[in-house]
Design a protein around this motif. Structure first.
Motif, PDB file in Angstrom:
ATOM      1  N   LYS A  36      40.238  37.679  41.089  1.00 12.61           N
ATOM      2  CA  LYS A  36      39.697  37.199  39.592  1.00 12.61           C
ATOM      3  C   LYS A  36      38.633  37.970  39.148  1.00 12.61           C
ATOM      4  CE  LYS A  36      42.283  33.348  39.662  1.00 12.61           C
ATOM      5  NZ  LYS A  36      43.355  32.954  38.670  1.00 12.61           N
ATOM      6  N   SER A  37      38.236  39.031  39.626  1.00 15.44           N
ATOM      7  CA  SER A  37      37.020  39.870  39.013  1.00 15.44           C
ATOM      8  C   SER A  37      37.873  41.431  38.589  1.00 15.44           C
ATOM      9  CB  SER A  37      36.140  39.990  39.875  1.00 15.44           C
ATOM     10  OG  SER A  37      35.437  38.852  40.183  1.00 15.44           O
ATOM     11  N   GLN A  49      29.783  42.606  43.103  1.00 16.90           N
ATOM     12  CA  GLN A  49      30.398  41.051  43.275  1.00 16.90           C
ATOM     13  C   GLN A  49      31.870  40.952  43.034  1.00 16.90           C
ATOM     14  OE1 GLN A  49      27.662  38.205  41.818  1.00 16.90           O
ATOM     15  NE2 GLN A  49      29.112  36.649  41.875  1.00 16.90           N
ATOM     16  N   PHE A  50      32.601  40.297  44.091  1.00 21.20           N
ATOM     17  CA  PHE A  50      33.921  40.115  43.770  1.00 21.20           C
ATOM     18  C   PHE A  50      34.284  38.444  43.646  1.00 21.20           C
ATOM     19  CE2 PHE A  50      33.432  40.544  48.218  1.00 21.20           C
ATOM     20  CZ  PHE A  50      34.058  39.430  48.738  1.00 21.20           C
ATOM     21  N   ARG A  51      35.329  38.197  43.097  1.00 20.70           N
ATOM     22  CA  ARG A  51      35.595  36.696  43.019  1.00 20.70           C
ATOM     23  C   ARG A  51      37.231  36.624  43.125  1.00 20.70           C
ATOM     24  NH1 ARG A  51      37.057  33.256  38.488  1.00 20.70           N
ATOM     25  NH2 ARG A  51      36.387  35.038  37.038  1.00 20.70           N
ATOM     26  N   GLU A  53      40.848  34.324  44.577  1.00 25.19           N
ATOM     27  CA  GLU A  53      41.412  33.259  44.954  1.00 25.19           C
ATOM     28  C   GLU A  53      42.304  33.421  46.036  1.00 25.19           C
ATOM     29  OE1 GLU A  53      44.651  30.127  42.663  1.00 25.19           O
ATOM     30  OE2 GLU A  53      42.903  30.614  41.414  1.00 25.19           O
ATOM     31  N   GLU A  87      38.742  29.230  45.593  1.00 24.00           N
ATOM     32  CA  GLU A  87      38.157  30.597  44.873  1.00 24.00           C
ATOM     33  C   GLU A  87      36.962  30.805  45.974  1.00 24.00           C
ATOM     34  OE1 GLU A  87      38.377  31.326  40.636  1.00 24.00           O
ATOM     35  OE2 GLU A  87      36.384  31.249  40.808  1.00 24.00           O
ATOM     36  N   TYR A  88      36.800  32.009  46.159  1.00 16.56           N
ATOM     37  CA  TYR A  88      35.546  32.613  47.081  1.00 16.56           C
ATOM     38  C   TYR A  88      35.016  33.512  46.275  1.00 16.56           C
ATOM     39  CZ  TYR A  88      37.510  29.530  50.645  1.00 16.56           C
ATOM     40  OH  TYR A  88      37.785  28.343  51.477  1.00 16.56           O
ATOM     41  N   THR A  89      33.659  33.825  46.207  1.00 15.76           N
ATOM     42  CA  THR A  89      33.019  34.906  45.852  1.00 15.76           C
ATOM     43  C   THR A  89      32.272  35.673  47.078  1.00 15.76           C
ATOM     44  OG1 THR A  89      31.017  33.329  45.415  1.00 15.76           O
ATOM     45  CG2 THR A  89      32.770  34.053  43.492  1.00 15.76           C
ATOM     46  N   GLY A  90      31.829  36.810  46.845  1.00 16.93           N
ATOM     47  CA  GLY A  90      31.044  37.639  47.790  1.00 16.93           C
ATOM     48  C   GLY A  90      30.586  38.872  46.997  1.00 16.93           C
ATOM     49  N   LYS A  91      29.888  39.712  48.031  1.00 18.81           N
ATOM     50  CA  LYS A  91      29.500  41.014  47.440  1.00 18.81           C
ATOM     51  C   LYS A  91      29.679  42.043  48.814  1.00 18.81           C
ATOM     52  CE  LYS A  91      25.557  39.544  44.611  1.00 18.81           C
ATOM     53  NZ  LYS A  91      23.951  39.615  44.571  1.00 18.81           N
ATOM     54  N   SER A 176      24.376  45.454  39.011  1.00 15.88           N
ATOM     55  CA  SER A 176      24.880  45.197  40.499  1.00 15.88           C
ATOM     56  C   SER A 176      23.926  46.150  41.403  1.00 15.88           C
ATOM     57  CB  SER A 176      26.305  45.353  40.664  1.00 15.88           C
ATOM     58  OG  SER A 176      27.122  44.546  39.817  1.00 15.88           O
TER      59      SER A 176
END
Length: 443
Positions: A36-37, A49-51, A53, A87-91, A176
């Motif tokens: 999603k990113s 950072q990433f997003r 699904e 949906e999950y986000t992280g770096k 970032s």
């Protein structure tokens, strides 16, 4: 019998077939990754950072891994637990390594469910090195701005002392980016460290401290410390050493030490004239010279090959002093004591004679000494009363019953060294190693 064996083989085959079917049944489900990113570009040193699904309509999910590769090497990884679809986000950190040019990295997203079924998606990311507007040199006395003077090149130019210790700080660049530090690890500049970098110049005054964020090259460094043109090796922040051959009466030049005139000049090893010229006094040979910046003292030790010298059967080599009541440049700051690391090497003056010179009240305790002579820098061979004698009416040699252990020196009862006077202790082995003679002379 053949029929029975055939039945067994058929049964075994069915068992193996069912086992394989079971193993195949473990890999169930259909993990689906939907980024999603946008992952098109980043800078070295970013926390990207990433997003994402993720879903699996059949089997519960387990983990999502974001793995960053430079060529075929994984350089960073982030692992996220994915208990439910959604949906999950992280770096994921983009490492800032030396000598890595701009290029393309691969971000691999790996989704796994609880039955170990894996789905992967690879994304290419264009990486560039950040162009910092400035850097900061952080020292104990304050912070100094390092201006950009070229591509990846930064400098702080101002009046500095000849020795400057500090680490370098790079500001955050971009949304970032991260603040980064560069310090001293394993005799080189390393990212992520705040250990002080030992910059040094040949003299204080106006000069530049520089750093290249691409190569990690920095200057100026400790190459300024040299004896007769040979660069000294760093032991730690306060000690540097060099091993070199010296001949008797040779001039000795020392470069890079700004306050050399304030250093202790050991009279057993060097003479110093009115112009500051140093001349080497002992017999020629290989010696280790250690510059101790805390004590402002050059420790000189005789060598044999790559190791420190020891007393040889023919009376050549070295004699070492261990014990109390003696120390260079002074007993107040550096008494030898019974720590063998501090053993003092007597100067070999030729004809199998060795000497140590000092001032009573400074180098020697005026009223109490208790040291002895050894064959090496450490425990082992030593001079006991049976193999060393003296006719001195001021210094006696212990025999174990006269107030000193065998071979230990003491001051005769009722007497003392004259404070401020210079004394020379000489050990003569010309009659043989087991017939050493000690003389004590007041200059």
């Amino acid at each position: 019998m053949k029929t029975y064996i055939g039945i067994l083989l058929i049964a075994l085959g069915m068992m193996l077939f069912n086992s394989c079917k079971k193993n195949e049944a473990v890999a169930l489900g259909n993990p689906v990754i939907t980024p999603k990113s946008e992952f098109t570009a980043a800078q070295f040193g970013d926390s990207l950072q990433f997003r994402v699904e993720v879903s699996d309509e059949e089997i519960p999910l387990s983990t999502l891994k974001a793995q960053l590769f430079y060529s075929d090497e994984m350089v960073s990884e982030t692992v996220i637990r994915t208990k439910t679809n959604g949906e999950y986000t992280g770096k994921v950190f983009v490492p800032f390594y030396a000598n890595i040019p701009d290029g393309t990295a691969t971000l691999k997203l790996v989704l796994q469910n609880t039955s170990l079924t894996i789905s992967e998606k690879e994304l290419e990311i264009s990486l560039t090195r950040p162009d910092f507007p400035f850097l900061t040199l952080v020292t104990a006395s304050g912070e100094h701005r390092m201006d950009r003077v070229g591509l990846h090149e930064y400098a702080a130019t101002r009046v500095f002392p000849f020795s400057v210790k500090g680490y370098i700080k790079a500001p955050k660049v971009g949304t970032s980016g991260n603040e980064m530090t560069f310090g001293w690890e394993d005799n080189a500049v390393a990212i992520g460290s705040t250990t002080e970098i030992p910059f040094s110049n040949s003299s204080s005054g106006t000069y530049s401290i520089t750093f290249n964020t691409f190569s990690y090259q920095a200057s100026p460094f400790i190459i300024a410390y040299a004896v007769n043109g040979t660069v000294m090796d760093r032991i730690d922040d306060n000690r540097f050493k060099v091993d070199l051959a010296l001949s008797q009466a040779q001039e000795v030049t020392i470069d890079g030490i700004e306050d050399l005139s304030n250093w202790f000049v050991d009279p057993d090893y060097f003479s110093k004239d009115a112009n500051g010229k140093l001349t080497f006094l002992p017999v020629g040979g290989k010696y280790r010279i250690t510059a101790n910046f805390t004590l402002k003292h050059f420790i000189v030790e005789a060598m044999n090959g790559s190791g420190l010298a020891t007393l040889q059967p023919d009376g050549t080599g070295a004699i070492w002093i261990i014990g109390e009541g003696i120390g260079k440049p002074g007993i107040a700051t550096n008494q030898v004591g019974w720590n063998t690391d501090n053993a003092l090497c007597m100067a070999p003056i030729g004809n199998k004679k060795y000497q140590v010179t000092g001032v009573a009240g400074t180098t020697f305790k005026a009223d109490n000494i208790n040291f002895k002579f050894f064959h090496q820098k450490g425990w082992g061979g030593e001079y006991k009363h049976a193999n060393i004698s003296t006719k001195s009416d001021l210094i006696f040699i212990g025999d174990g019953a006269n107030g000193r252990d065998s071979g230990n020196l003491g001051i005769v009862s009722g007497k003392a060294l004259e404070v401020g006077a210079t004394y020379v202790f000489t050990v003569d082995l010309s009659a043989g190693n087991d017939k050493a003679v000690l003389t004590v002379t007041k200059k």
